[in-house]
Design a protein around this motif. Structure first.
Motif, PDB file in Angstrom:
ATOM      1  N   TYR A 264      53.766  14.769  11.055  1.00 47.51           N
ATOM      2  CA  TYR A 264      52.666  14.098  11.983  1.00 47.51           C
ATOM      3  C   TYR A 264      51.413  14.442  11.250  1.00 47.51           C
ATOM      4  O   TYR A 264      51.163  15.243  10.429  1.00 47.51           O
ATOM      5  CB  TYR A 264      52.613  15.140  13.304  1.00 47.51           C
ATOM      6  N   ARG A 265      50.333  13.502  11.525  1.00 47.54           N
ATOM      7  CA  ARG A 265      49.176  13.765  10.798  1.00 47.54           C
ATOM      8  C   ARG A 265      48.003  13.433  11.906  1.00 47.54           C
ATOM      9  O   ARG A 265      48.097  12.872  12.808  1.00 47.54           O
ATOM     10  CB  ARG A 265      48.918  12.550   9.898  1.00 47.54           C
ATOM     11  N   TRP A 266      46.898  14.186  11.838  1.00 44.89           N
ATOM     12  CA  TRP A 266      45.526  14.408  12.439  1.00 44.89           C
ATOM     13  C   TRP A 266      44.694  13.682  12.140  1.00 44.89           C
ATOM     14  O   TRP A 266      44.102  13.745  11.034  1.00 44.89           O
ATOM     15  CB  TRP A 266      45.324  15.829  13.169  1.00 44.89           C
ATOM     16  N   PHE A 267      43.901  13.015  12.991  1.00 44.57           N
ATOM     17  CA  PHE A 267      42.557  12.338  12.515  1.00 44.57           C
ATOM     18  C   PHE A 267      42.781  11.063  11.533  1.00 44.57           C
ATOM     19  O   PHE A 267      41.881  11.283  10.533  1.00 44.57           O
ATOM     20  CB  PHE A 267      41.601  13.342  12.459  1.00 44.57           C
ATOM     21  N   THR A 268      43.940  10.533  11.367  1.00 46.27           N
ATOM     22  CA  THR A 268      43.999   9.537  10.360  1.00 46.27           C
ATOM     23  C   THR A 268      43.009   8.534  10.253  1.00 46.27           C
ATOM     24  O   THR A 268      42.395   7.903  11.299  1.00 46.27           O
ATOM     25  CB  THR A 268      45.267   8.877  10.408  1.00 46.27           C
ATOM     26  N   GLY A 269      42.507   8.232   9.076  1.00 41.46           N
ATOM     27  CA  GLY A 269      41.321   7.262   8.984  1.00 41.46           C
ATOM     28  C   GLY A 269      39.971   8.041   9.120  1.00 41.46           C
ATOM     29  O   GLY A 269      38.953   7.306   8.382  1.00 41.46           O
ATOM     30  N   GLY A 270      39.818   9.116   9.300  1.00 42.48           N
ATOM     31  CA  GLY A 270      38.557   9.818   9.425  1.00 42.48           C
ATOM     32  C   GLY A 270      38.359  10.370   8.126  1.00 42.48           C
ATOM     33  O   GLY A 270      39.302  10.851   7.173  1.00 42.48           O
ATOM     34  N   GLU A 271      36.940  10.656   7.903  1.00 43.19           N
ATOM     35  CA  GLU A 271      36.660  11.180   6.657  1.00 43.19           C
ATOM     36  C   GLU A 271      35.594  12.190   6.860  1.00 43.19           C
ATOM     37  O   GLU A 271      34.695  11.902   7.677  1.00 43.19           O
ATOM     38  CB  GLU A 271      35.827  10.011   5.915  1.00 43.19           C
ATOM     39  N   LEU A 272      35.554  13.476   6.025  1.00 45.13           N
ATOM     40  CA  LEU A 272      34.635  14.496   6.329  1.00 45.13           C
ATOM     41  C   LEU A 272      34.709  15.294   4.957  1.00 45.13           C
ATOM     42  O   LEU A 272      35.363  14.853   4.062  1.00 45.13           O
ATOM     43  CB  LEU A 272      35.065  15.122   7.724  1.00 45.13           C
ATOM     44  N   ASN A 273      33.755  16.207   5.086  1.00 41.26           N
ATOM     45  CA  ASN A 273      33.782  17.177   4.127  1.00 41.26           C
ATOM     46  C   ASN A 273      33.806  18.571   4.811  1.00 41.26           C
ATOM     47  O   ASN A 273      32.732  18.949   5.610  1.00 41.26           O
ATOM     48  CB  ASN A 273      32.723  16.926   3.018  1.00 41.26           C
TER      49      ASN A 273
ATOM     50  N   PRO B 274      46.815  20.267  15.524  1.00 41.62           N
ATOM     51  CA  PRO B 274      46.080  20.170  14.459  1.00 41.62           C
ATOM     52  C   PRO B 274      45.807  21.542  13.771  1.00 41.62           C
ATOM     53  O   PRO B 274      45.679  22.586  14.279  1.00 41.62           O
ATOM     54  CB  PRO B 274      44.589  19.585  14.852  1.00 41.62           C
ATOM     55  N   GLY B 275      45.674  21.585  12.593  1.00 41.92           N
ATOM     56  CA  GLY B 275      45.187  22.714  11.766  1.00 41.92           C
ATOM     57  C   GLY B 275      46.467  23.431  11.237  1.00 41.92           C
ATOM     58  O   GLY B 275      46.422  24.658  10.545  1.00 41.92           O
ATOM     59  N   THR B 276      47.727  22.932  11.665  1.00 41.43           N
ATOM     60  CA  THR B 276      48.963  23.520  11.246  1.00 41.43           C
ATOM     61  C   THR B 276      49.379  22.879   9.827  1.00 41.43           C
ATOM     62  O   THR B 276      49.016  21.983   9.508  1.00 41.43           O
ATOM     63  CB  THR B 276      49.985  23.504  12.259  1.00 41.43           C
ATOM     64  N   LEU B 277      50.379  23.427   9.260  1.00 39.13           N
ATOM     65  CA  LEU B 277      50.942  22.904   8.078  1.00 39.13           C
ATOM     66  C   LEU B 277      51.487  21.306   8.264  1.00 39.13           C
ATOM     67  O   LEU B 277      52.425  21.197   9.113  1.00 39.13           O
ATOM     68  CB  LEU B 277      51.909  23.711   7.318  1.00 39.13           C
ATOM     69  N   PRO B 278      51.021  20.423   7.575  1.00 42.82           N
ATOM     70  CA  PRO B 278      51.718  19.128   7.634  1.00 42.82           C
ATOM     71  C   PRO B 278      52.995  19.165   6.631  1.00 42.82           C
ATOM     72  O   PRO B 278      53.798  18.340   7.007  1.00 42.82           O
ATOM     73  CB  PRO B 278      50.502  18.037   6.939  1.00 42.82           C
ATOM     74  N   THR B 279      53.042  19.950   5.857  1.00 42.67           N
ATOM     75  CA  THR B 279      54.064  19.853   4.980  1.00 42.67           C
ATOM     76  C   THR B 279      54.077  20.863   3.813  1.00 42.67           C
ATOM     77  O   THR B 279      53.044  21.930   3.981  1.00 42.67           O
ATOM     78  CB  THR B 279      54.235  18.613   4.210  1.00 42.67           C
ATOM     79  N   LEU B 280      54.999  21.107   2.906  1.00 43.25           N
ATOM     80  CA  LEU B 280      54.904  22.137   1.897  1.00 43.25           C
ATOM     81  C   LEU B 280      54.449  21.395   0.677  1.00 43.25           C
ATOM     82  O   LEU B 280      54.979  20.193   0.335  1.00 43.25           O
ATOM     83  CB  LEU B 280      56.300  22.949   1.761  1.00 43.25           C
ATOM     84  N   TRP B 281      53.942  22.152  -0.134  1.00 41.19           N
ATOM     85  CA  TRP B 281      53.127  21.406  -1.503  1.00 41.19           C
ATOM     86  C   TRP B 281      54.391  20.837  -2.303  1.00 41.19           C
ATOM     87  O   TRP B 281      55.157  21.530  -2.826  1.00 41.19           O
ATOM     88  CB  TRP B 281      52.308  22.346  -2.255  1.00 41.19           C
ATOM     89  N   ASN B 282      54.472  19.488  -2.311  1.00 41.37           N
ATOM     90  CA  ASN B 282      55.417  18.677  -3.239  1.00 41.37           C
ATOM     91  C   ASN B 282      56.687  18.995  -2.878  1.00 41.37           C
ATOM     92  O   ASN B 282      57.750  19.307  -3.637  1.00 41.37           O
ATOM     93  CB  ASN B 282      55.253  19.342  -4.765  1.00 41.37           C
ATOM     94  N   ALA B 283      56.899  19.384  -1.582  1.00 44.17           N
ATOM     95  CA  ALA B 283      58.305  20.043  -1.156  1.00 44.17           C
ATOM     96  C   ALA B 283      58.426  19.355   0.373  1.00 44.17           C
ATOM     97  O   ALA B 283      58.786  20.214   1.186  1.00 44.17           O
ATOM     98  CB  ALA B 283      58.388  21.283  -1.307  1.00 44.17           C
ATOM     99  N   ASP B 284      58.332  18.214   0.474  1.00 47.20           N
ATOM    100  CA  ASP B 284      58.736  17.716   1.779  1.00 47.20           C
ATOM    101  C   ASP B 284      60.204  17.958   2.289  1.00 47.20           C
ATOM    102  O   ASP B 284      60.365  18.184   3.532  1.00 47.20           O
ATOM    103  CB  ASP B 284      58.825  16.070   2.000  1.00 47.20           C
TER     104      ASP B 284
END
Ligand code: COA
Ligand code: AMP
Length: 645
Positions: free
Chosen positions: A53-62, A459-469
């Motif tokens: 799952y992804r949150w706020f797709t299309g949005g840009e911020l810094n 939101p704010g939780t892990l979307p995945t593990l680094w290089n290890a879906d």
């Protein structure tokens, strides 16, 4: 939302929780208005690639813009952003938001001069000094991905993380300061880079007055010199779904898991928690007594307070011994801290040295409002002691490196639910917590099972593990399809309160630090005289748990056992680091196993802690258990004989 005459705050919280699950896009879309976006999102919750799952797709911020620049633009430039309080160096220093902006922009420029750009990884091996926060924010400013490694890890652990994250640059300091010694970081970092297959292009070093690190020409750069030459860098817009950081945490093997955090969901969720969970407002002073190397440090020393326009405290010291058990109260009084967040072990340490709280009586804590505890189970004794002496709500809340913020807690900013000792209170908005049995069915209220969270995670939780879906899916999503498996066991009572009782895997919790017994076993097995081994976590009055090793020696080894124990203890310190706190081991003839050869670690742990245990139906040779109990008695464990049911 505010309560009307007919809605109590408790009902209001229930409504918020229900809405967060039935209408997550509406709930978090509203929360996202507290964050400044360069480009609005197209979708709040994108489930097109579930279970990713992804949150706020299309949005840009810094994230750095939201944590620093934005507050300067809003008139907070002269407000303290960071108070650095270091009893180990006798320093108190304040950095305003305007100064922080300048330092971060310049350091980001210095990183860019070393070739660091959006998406590149930067590894940080840093002590508790403001430069650690500056470096993290500078990465966020460029859209680079930081990976902070706790200073108590040894070179081997660092090397593992370097090889996994493949950082373009590493940022470090010449030393950390423990009460009894100066910890020279640079030689450990050099050793780690020597061991790793991946080599960073550059290493930027902050030289501290207590220790001057030797720089390697052509690779190492002095922080001050790099900054003096650098052009300040502006905030680079990143996608909401771009990674902000990787934080490695213990898995069940020696290979740590690289928990990924995104930018958008993270900023929205953390900002929301400050108002609703911690009841903290912009301009207030908030202190998380942890370390930037842990998730609590990431979320609540750095990002959440700064995203909120608070003053955050960077504390370099211990709850006791720097110089006394009154340090925390001194810091709270001196800096007018309203809210403190730490681990129960810190309070156990203070209580042990100052049971009557005489040190506390010397300070004016009238402005202090709440204490939050997490990282391990809060024992009722410690909670009572803190409540009786501080006379403020003491709130246990439960979370993990993976989640980045509290799964369950007491939402002080909305409603303070009655405190039940031993419970981390109620699931927070966004969290659909269920307790499941091995048949994947929900258990009745009050029954213990695996605590799981129905997907999607907030939101704010892990979307995945680094290089290890795949590892992400296997570790968290495979055993309970449709759920995130927390790895914790516990129950929910009739009032909906969550009780977290134990881990379901081989992870142990030492002084609020999560450690893998599997990783320690890998080190013990590498000793030339060890044929097989097991590591368990045994109960400890101060640290909650401490690791204890059992080793069986290879045939023909006749060396004194004390010598071998000393060597394996040293080996774990060298390979994993002092943070493992591996100080105890026993040589035994054999280990108890099932008939299929699985070591019965859980049974050994119960015997060590003098708890009753169930004789495992599949045990191969029950006669080994008394041998284990006898060995444990030599170290003061297994005090009263536990009996099999
Ligand atoms: N760099 C290098 N070494 C470190 C280190 C760091 N950043 N942090 C800890 N260590 C070392 C310590 O010096 C100690 O080494 P030793 O075995 O030579 O004594 C070892 O790692 C274990 O450290 P620690 O767990 O901190 O134990 P302690 O006995 O020094 O202190 C407490 C005990 C309870 C005071 C301490 O654990 C504490 O303050 N905990 C607060 C809780 C916390 O921060 N939790 C984080 C999650 S919220
Ligand atoms: P970490 O990822 O290091 O933050 O460790 C997370 C683990 O610590 C959880 O899975 C729990 O086992 C334990 N933990 C954290 N907070 C609590 C709490 N409030 N009560 C009980 N256990 C906790």
């Amino acid at each position: 939302m505010s309560p009307t005459a007919s809605t109590t705050t408790a009902e209001l919280f229930d409504q918020m929780h229900a809405r967060s699950l039935s209408d997550p896009a509406g709930f978090w879309g509203e929360a996202a208005k507290d964050i400044s976006w360069f480009k609005p999102w197209d979708k709040v919750l994108d489930d097109s690639n579930a279970p990713f799952y992804r949150w706020f797709t299309g949005g840009e911020l810094n994230t750095c813009y939201n944590a620093v620049d934005r507050h300067v633009e809003d008139g907070r430039g002269a407000q303290a952003a960071i108070i650095y309080d270091s009893p180990v160096t006798q320093t108190v220093q304040t950095i305003t938001y305007a100064e922080l902006q300048d330092q971060v922009a310049r350091f980001a420029g210095a990183l860019r001069a070393q070739g660091v750009e959006k998406g590149d990884r930067v590894l940080l091996y840093m002590p508790m000094i403001p430069q650690s926060v500056v470096a993290m924010l500078a990465c966020a400013r460029l859209g680079a991905v930081h990976s902070v490694v706790f200073g108590g890890f040894a070179p081997h652990e660092l090397a593992t993380r370097i090889d996994d994250a493949k950082p373009k640059a590493i940022v470090s300091a010449s030393c950390g300061i423990e009460p009894n010694r100066i910890v020279k970081y640079k030689p450990m970092l050099d050793a780690a880079i020597e061991q790793s297959a991946h080599k960073p292009a550059s290493v930027i070093v902050w030289q501290r007055p207590q220790e001057t690190a030797t720089l390697i020409a052509g690779r190492d750069v002095d922080w001050m010199e790099a900054v003096a030459k650098a052009e300040p860098a502006e905030c680079v817009p990143v996608k909401a779904t771009d990674p902000l950081y990787i934080l490695y945490t213990s898995g069940t093997t020696g290979q740590p898991k690289g928990v990924v955090r995104d930018n958008g969901g993270h900023a929205v969720a953390l900002r929301w928690t400050m108002t609703n969970i911690y009841n903290v407002k912009p301009g207030e002073v908030y202190w998380a007594a942890s370390d930037v190397g842990w998730v609590v440090g990431h979320s609540y020393i750095v990002y959440a307070p700064l995203l909120t326009g608070c003053t955050t405290v960077v504390f370099e010291g211990k709850p006791v011994g720097t110089p006394d058990p009154g340090t925390f109260w001194r810091v709270i009084e001196q800096h007018k801290i309203g809210t403190l967040f730490t681990a129960p072990t810190a309070f156990r340490a203070i209580k042990r040295e100052d049971p009557d709280a005489n040190h506390l009586k010397k300070y004016d804590l009238s402005h202090f409002r709440a204490l939050f505890l997490a990282g391990e189970r809060s024992d009722p004794d410690t909670l009572h002691w803190a409540e009786d002496n501080l006379k403020v709500p003491v709130i246990d809340h439960w979370w993990q490196t993976e989640t980045g913020w509290a799964i369950s807690g007491n939402p002080l900013g909305v409603h303070l639910f009655p405190i039940k000792y031993g419970s981390a209170t109620r699931p927070m908005p966004g969290w659909d917590v269920r307790v499941l049995n091995a048949e994947l069915k929900e258990v009745p209220r009050g029954d213990i099972g695996a605590i799981c969270v129905k997907l999607p995670l907030p939101p704010g939780t892990l979307p995945t593990l680094w290089n290890a879906d795949e590892r992400f899916k296997k570790s968290y999503l495979a055993d309970y399809p449709g759920y995130y498996q927390t790895g914790d066991a516990g129950f929910i009572d009739d009032d909906g309160y969550v009780y977290v009782m134990a881990r379901t895997d081989d992870i142990i919790n030492v002084a609020g630090h999560r450690l893998s017994t599997g990783a320690m076993e890998e080190v013990l097995s590498s000793h030339k005289d060890v044929a097989e081994c097991a590591v368990i976590g045994v109960a400890d009055d101060l640290k909650g748990q401490v690791p204890l090793g059992f080793v069986c020696l290879k045939a023909g080894v006749t060396r004194p056992h004390e010598e071998i124990v000393k060597e394996v203890v040293q080996l774990v310190r060298e390979q994993i680091g002092p943070v493992a706190d591996f100080k105890r081991a026993l040589v035994v003839d054999r280990l108890p196993k099932t008939r299929s050869g699985k070591i019965l670690r859980g049974t050994m742990q119960k015997i060590a802690d003098s708890q009753d245990y169930k004789m495992p139906a599949t045990i191969d040779d029950p006669g080994i258990l008394p041998e284990i109990a006898d060995a444990l008695k030599t170290l003061g464990y297994a005090k009263t004989s536990s009996t099999p049911a």
